[in-house]
Design a protein around this motif. Structure first.
Motif, PDB file in Angstrom:
ATOM      1  N   GLN A  87       2.697  -0.475 -35.754  1.00  0.00           N
ATOM      2  CA  GLN A  87       3.906  -1.275 -35.993  1.00  0.00           C
ATOM      3  C   GLN A  87       4.724  -0.685 -37.135  1.00  0.00           C
ATOM      4  O   GLN A  87       5.891  -0.436 -37.029  1.00  0.00           O
ATOM      5  N   SER A  88       4.045  -0.382 -38.274  1.00  0.00           N
ATOM      6  CA  SER A  88       4.906   0.089 -39.386  1.00  0.00           C
ATOM      7  C   SER A  88       4.616   1.559 -39.660  1.00  0.00           C
ATOM      8  O   SER A  88       3.486   1.997 -39.593  1.00  0.00           O
ATOM      9  N   GLU A  89       5.653   2.289 -39.976  1.00  0.00           N
ATOM     10  CA  GLU A  89       5.525   3.727 -40.203  1.00  0.00           C
ATOM     11  C   GLU A  89       4.437   3.969 -41.255  1.00  0.00           C
ATOM     12  O   GLU A  89       3.472   4.671 -41.024  1.00  0.00           O
ATOM     13  N   GLY A  90       4.572   3.293 -42.391  1.00  0.00           N
ATOM     14  CA  GLY A  90       3.633   3.520 -43.510  1.00  0.00           C
ATOM     15  C   GLY A  90       2.202   3.322 -43.049  1.00  0.00           C
ATOM     16  O   GLY A  90       1.342   4.179 -43.225  1.00  0.00           O
ATOM     17  N   MET A  91       1.976   2.192 -42.365  1.00  0.00           N
ATOM     18  CA  MET A  91       0.606   1.863 -41.927  1.00  0.00           C
ATOM     19  C   MET A  91       0.090   2.979 -41.038  1.00  0.00           C
ATOM     20  O   MET A  91      -1.013   3.454 -41.171  1.00  0.00           O
ATOM     21  N   ALA A  92       0.977   3.438 -40.135  1.00  0.00           N
ATOM     22  CA  ALA A  92       0.555   4.454 -39.151  1.00  0.00           C
ATOM     23  C   ALA A  92       0.005   5.663 -39.874  1.00  0.00           C
ATOM     24  O   ALA A  92      -1.152   6.030 -39.723  1.00  0.00           O
ATOM     25  N   THR A  93       0.852   6.280 -40.699  1.00  0.00           N
ATOM     26  CA  THR A  93       0.414   7.553 -41.292  1.00  0.00           C
ATOM     27  C   THR A  93      -0.809   7.315 -42.154  1.00  0.00           C
ATOM     28  O   THR A  93      -1.753   8.059 -42.112  1.00  0.00           O
ATOM     29  N   ARG A  94      -0.834   6.172 -42.903  1.00  0.00           N
ATOM     30  CA  ARG A  94      -1.989   5.960 -43.796  1.00  0.00           C
ATOM     31  C   ARG A  94      -3.260   5.888 -42.943  1.00  0.00           C
ATOM     32  O   ARG A  94      -4.220   6.591 -43.182  1.00  0.00           O
ATOM     33  N   ASN A  95      -3.235   5.042 -41.871  1.00  0.00           N
ATOM     34  CA  ASN A  95      -4.453   4.910 -41.054  1.00  0.00           C
ATOM     35  C   ASN A  95      -4.864   6.239 -40.463  1.00  0.00           C
ATOM     36  O   ASN A  95      -6.011   6.638 -40.535  1.00  0.00           O
ATOM     37  N   ALA A  96      -3.893   6.908 -39.849  1.00  0.00           N
ATOM     38  CA  ALA A  96      -4.241   8.137 -39.122  1.00  0.00           C
ATOM     39  C   ALA A  96      -4.712   9.195 -40.103  1.00  0.00           C
ATOM     40  O   ALA A  96      -5.745   9.823 -39.898  1.00  0.00           O
ATOM     41  N   THR A  97      -3.993   9.338 -41.228  1.00  0.00           N
ATOM     42  CA  THR A  97      -4.436  10.409 -42.152  1.00  0.00           C
ATOM     43  C   THR A  97      -5.791  10.035 -42.720  1.00  0.00           C
ATOM     44  O   THR A  97      -6.673  10.864 -42.819  1.00  0.00           O
ATOM     45  N   THR A  98      -5.990   8.718 -43.025  1.00  0.00           N
ATOM     46  CA  THR A  98      -7.315   8.309 -43.526  1.00  0.00           C
ATOM     47  C   THR A  98      -8.368   8.705 -42.509  1.00  0.00           C
ATOM     48  O   THR A  98      -9.374   9.320 -42.833  1.00  0.00           O
ATOM     49  N   GLU A  99      -8.074   8.378 -41.204  1.00  0.00           N
ATOM     50  CA  GLU A  99      -9.075   8.683 -40.172  1.00  0.00           C
ATOM     51  C   GLU A  99      -9.352  10.167 -40.158  1.00  0.00           C
ATOM     52  O   GLU A  99     -10.473  10.621 -40.133  1.00  0.00           O
ATOM     53  N   ILE A 100      -8.281  10.985 -40.211  1.00  0.00           N
ATOM     54  CA  ILE A 100      -8.466  12.426 -40.093  1.00  0.00           C
ATOM     55  C   ILE A 100      -9.184  12.971 -41.324  1.00  0.00           C
ATOM     56  O   ILE A 100     -10.122  13.744 -41.216  1.00  0.00           O
ATOM     57  N   GLU A 101      -8.788  12.454 -42.509  1.00  0.00           N
ATOM     58  CA  GLU A 101      -9.459  12.913 -43.741  1.00  0.00           C
ATOM     59  C   GLU A 101     -10.954  12.630 -43.636  1.00  0.00           C
ATOM     60  O   GLU A 101     -11.794  13.468 -43.886  1.00  0.00           O
ATOM     61  N   ILE A 102     -11.238  11.388 -43.207  1.00  0.00           N
ATOM     62  CA  ILE A 102     -12.649  10.976 -43.129  1.00  0.00           C
ATOM     63  C   ILE A 102     -13.377  11.853 -42.111  1.00  0.00           C
ATOM     64  O   ILE A 102     -14.431  12.412 -42.389  1.00  0.00           O
ATOM     65  N   LEU A 103     -12.758  12.019 -40.920  1.00  0.00           N
ATOM     66  CA  LEU A 103     -13.411  12.798 -39.861  1.00  0.00           C
ATOM     67  C   LEU A 103     -13.737  14.203 -40.348  1.00  0.00           C
ATOM     68  O   LEU A 103     -14.760  14.772 -40.017  1.00  0.00           O
ATOM     69  N   GLN A 104     -12.843  14.771 -41.170  1.00  0.00           N
ATOM     70  CA  GLN A 104     -13.082  16.159 -41.588  1.00  0.00           C
ATOM     71  C   GLN A 104     -14.055  16.237 -42.753  1.00  0.00           C
ATOM     72  O   GLN A 104     -14.680  17.254 -42.969  1.00  0.00           O
ATOM     73  N   ARG A 105     -14.218  15.131 -43.468  1.00  0.00           N
ATOM     74  CA  ARG A 105     -15.021  15.167 -44.691  1.00  0.00           C
ATOM     75  C   ARG A 105     -16.486  14.818 -44.421  1.00  0.00           C
ATOM     76  O   ARG A 105     -17.384  15.320 -45.066  1.00  0.00           O
ATOM     77  N   VAL A 106     -16.724  13.933 -43.413  1.00  0.00           N
ATOM     78  CA  VAL A 106     -18.087  13.437 -43.230  1.00  0.00           C
ATOM     79  C   VAL A 106     -18.942  14.448 -42.486  1.00  0.00           C
ATOM     80  O   VAL A 106     -18.454  15.212 -41.671  1.00  0.00           O
ATOM     81  N   ASP A 107     -20.242  14.443 -42.819  1.00  0.00           N
ATOM     82  CA  ASP A 107     -21.170  15.346 -42.121  1.00  0.00           C
ATOM     83  C   ASP A 107     -22.508  14.630 -41.981  1.00  0.00           C
ATOM     84  O   ASP A 107     -23.300  14.594 -42.926  1.00  0.00           O
ATOM     85  N   HIS A 108     -22.724  13.996 -40.833  1.00  0.00           N
ATOM     86  CA  HIS A 108     -23.984  13.292 -40.562  1.00  0.00           C
ATOM     87  C   HIS A 108     -24.240  13.390 -39.066  1.00  0.00           C
ATOM     88  O   HIS A 108     -23.293  13.330 -38.269  1.00  0.00           O
ATOM     89  N   PRO A 109     -25.513  13.548 -38.651  1.00  0.00           N
ATOM     90  CA  PRO A 109     -25.787  13.725 -37.213  1.00  0.00           C
ATOM     91  C   PRO A 109     -25.334  12.564 -36.339  1.00  0.00           C
ATOM     92  O   PRO A 109     -25.118  12.758 -35.152  1.00  0.00           O
ATOM     93  N   CYS A 110     -25.157  11.375 -36.948  1.00  0.00           N
ATOM     94  CA  CYS A 110     -24.739  10.220 -36.123  1.00  0.00           C
ATOM     95  C   CYS A 110     -23.292   9.827 -36.374  1.00  0.00           C
ATOM     96  O   CYS A 110     -22.891   8.687 -36.148  1.00  0.00           O
ATOM     97  N   LEU A 111     -22.513  10.798 -36.861  1.00  0.00           N
ATOM     98  CA  LEU A 111     -21.060  10.583 -36.988  1.00  0.00           C
ATOM     99  C   LEU A 111     -20.372  11.687 -36.204  1.00  0.00           C
ATOM    100  O   LEU A 111     -20.737  12.862 -36.317  1.00  0.00           O
ATOM    101  N   ILE A 112     -19.373  11.283 -35.408  1.00  0.00           N
ATOM    102  CA  ILE A 112     -18.714  12.262 -34.540  1.00  0.00           C
ATOM    103  C   ILE A 112     -18.057  13.341 -35.398  1.00  0.00           C
ATOM    104  O   ILE A 112     -17.565  13.053 -36.499  1.00  0.00           O
ATOM    105  N   LYS A 113     -18.115  14.587 -34.937  1.00  0.00           N
ATOM    106  CA  LYS A 113     -17.560  15.695 -35.728  1.00  0.00           C
ATOM    107  C   LYS A 113     -16.235  16.158 -35.141  1.00  0.00           C
ATOM    108  O   LYS A 113     -16.065  16.244 -33.937  1.00  0.00           O
ATOM    109  N   THR A 114     -15.309  16.444 -36.077  1.00  0.00           N
ATOM    110  CA  THR A 114     -14.028  17.026 -35.664  1.00  0.00           C
ATOM    111  C   THR A 114     -14.213  18.526 -35.551  1.00  0.00           C
ATOM    112  O   THR A 114     -14.736  19.156 -36.463  1.00  0.00           O
ATOM    113  N   GLU A 115     -13.784  19.102 -34.410  1.00  0.00           N
ATOM    114  CA  GLU A 115     -13.888  20.560 -34.276  1.00  0.00           C
ATOM    115  C   GLU A 115     -12.556  21.228 -34.582  1.00  0.00           C
ATOM    116  O   GLU A 115     -12.508  22.374 -34.990  1.00  0.00           O
TER     117      GLU A 115
END
Ligand SMILES: COc1ccc(CNC(=O)c2ccc3nccnc3c2)cc1
Length: 326
Positions: free
Chosen positions: A55-83
């Motif tokens: 709905q809101s531009e700010g929310m969008a980028t914050r959520n998506a970048t948070t998701e992407i930051e997290i996806l690239q930062r985490v490393d655990h066998p039971c967390l999906i990995k970004t390739e």
């Protein structure tokens, strides 16, 4: 056919490296498509997050970048990995390892309810993944069967938590700093409101309780078909329904885990750490199977050979095009 499929809107680099094909999953944030890495023909999943549909531009980028930051930062066998990761003006493209078993949601639905030892194996892996996230100051906040993926069609398989879209990184907040100073002049609501505003780690413990209930019972604990209360009221009151025919064969220890997680008062709710110590999970057979799935011997060997490497500190195993994988 696929070739005439509109690939033109995709980033050129993505198109050059991957052939995207059919849709295999949909979520609030977009869709997931099956894709093939052109150089190796390896199957991957490409998650497409449409920036505009928040709905809101700010929310969008914050959520998506948070998701992407997290996806690239985490490393655990039971967390999906970004390739891999690409973006255009209106979308993010996240290349993920393909989970051939699909969503836990569909597995439970097709089997009515999971056998207790399978539910225990999956639940232990979810606990491990969430314990890792919490130890890295990350709250998932949206744990549900659609966000738990299975690595194969087998019952005994690795599971991975996905969709960190709603995740929150526990940042040092102004509120936290305030609570460090002298309380003498602070108004009462700063303290009471404080304990309710922040999302505490306990929200994930509650969701894991709901997930375990669904795996064991085959249906959700809070549902409009139970009694006359709304789902929200059932949740607020912590009133879940264990239908006898579905729960008769479930052990008392398993039921105890569910009951200690589905506690309304977060300060009384069992923590992730305590759940990992619960008697139900002190099952050597399950633990050995889980660790074999999470830390397969092949990968260990590669790590061992790396440690013998002459160079200084252990270098991070580079993310190959899968040539290291067996
Ligand atoms: C050979 O083609 C396929 C084989 C198995 C499946 C079942 N998997 C899926 O349906 C699926 C859904 C969402 C996902 N999100 C991230 C990573 N992997 C995912 C896999 C889907 C396609």
């Amino acid at each position: 056919d696929l070739m005439s499929d509109d690939q033109s809107s995709l980033p050129r680099e993505l198109r050059e490296k991957y052939l995207l094909t059919r849709r295999i999953g949909t979520g609030v944030c977009g869709e997931v498509r099956l894709a093939f890495q052109r150089s190796t023909c390896r199957k991957v999943a490409v998650k497409i997050i449409n920036k505009k549909n928040f709905q809101s531009e700010g929310m969008a980028t914050r959520n998506a970048t948070t998701e992407i930051e997290i996806l690239q930062r985490v490393d655990h066998p039971c967390l999906i990995k970004t390739e891999d990761f690409y973006q255009t003006d209106d979308s993010y493209y996240i290349v993920l390892e393909l989970m051939e078993g699909g969503e836990l949601f569909h597995r439970v639905k097709s089997q009515q309810q999971l056998q207790e030892n399978v539910a225990k194996l999956y639940f232990y892996q979810m606990l491990s993944a969430v314990q890792y996230l919490h130890s890295n100051g990350i709250i998932h906040r949206d744990l549900k069967p659609e966000n738990i993926l299975l690595s194969s069609q087998e019952d005994v398989c690795l599971i991975k938590v996905t969709d960190f879209n709603q995740s929150r990184i526990l940042e040092e907040s102004v509120l936290m700093r305030t609570l460090c100073g002298t309380p003498s002049y602070l108004a009462p609501e700063v303290f009471t409101q404080a304990s309710t505003t922040g999302y505490s780690l306990a929200v994930d413990a509650w969701s894991l309780g709901v997930l375990l209930f669904v795996c064991l019972g085959g249906y959700p604990p809070f549902h409009e078909s139970f009694g006359d209360k709304s789902v929200t009221d059932q949740i607020i009151l912590g009133e879940f329904t264990m239908v006898p025919s579905k729960w008769r064969h479930v052990s008392d220890q398993a039921k105890d885990v569910v009951r200690r997680l589905l506690v309304v008062d977060p300060s009384k709710r069992m923590s992730i750490e305590a759940a990992l110590q619960h008697a139900w999970l002190q099952d050597q057979g399950m633990l050995e199977t889980a660790h074999r799935l999470m830390y397969p011997p092949g990968e260990d060997a590669a790590a061992v050979s790396m440690q013998e490497a002459p160079s200084g500190g252990p270098s991070k195993r580079k993310r190959g095009d899968g040539d290291e994988e067996d």
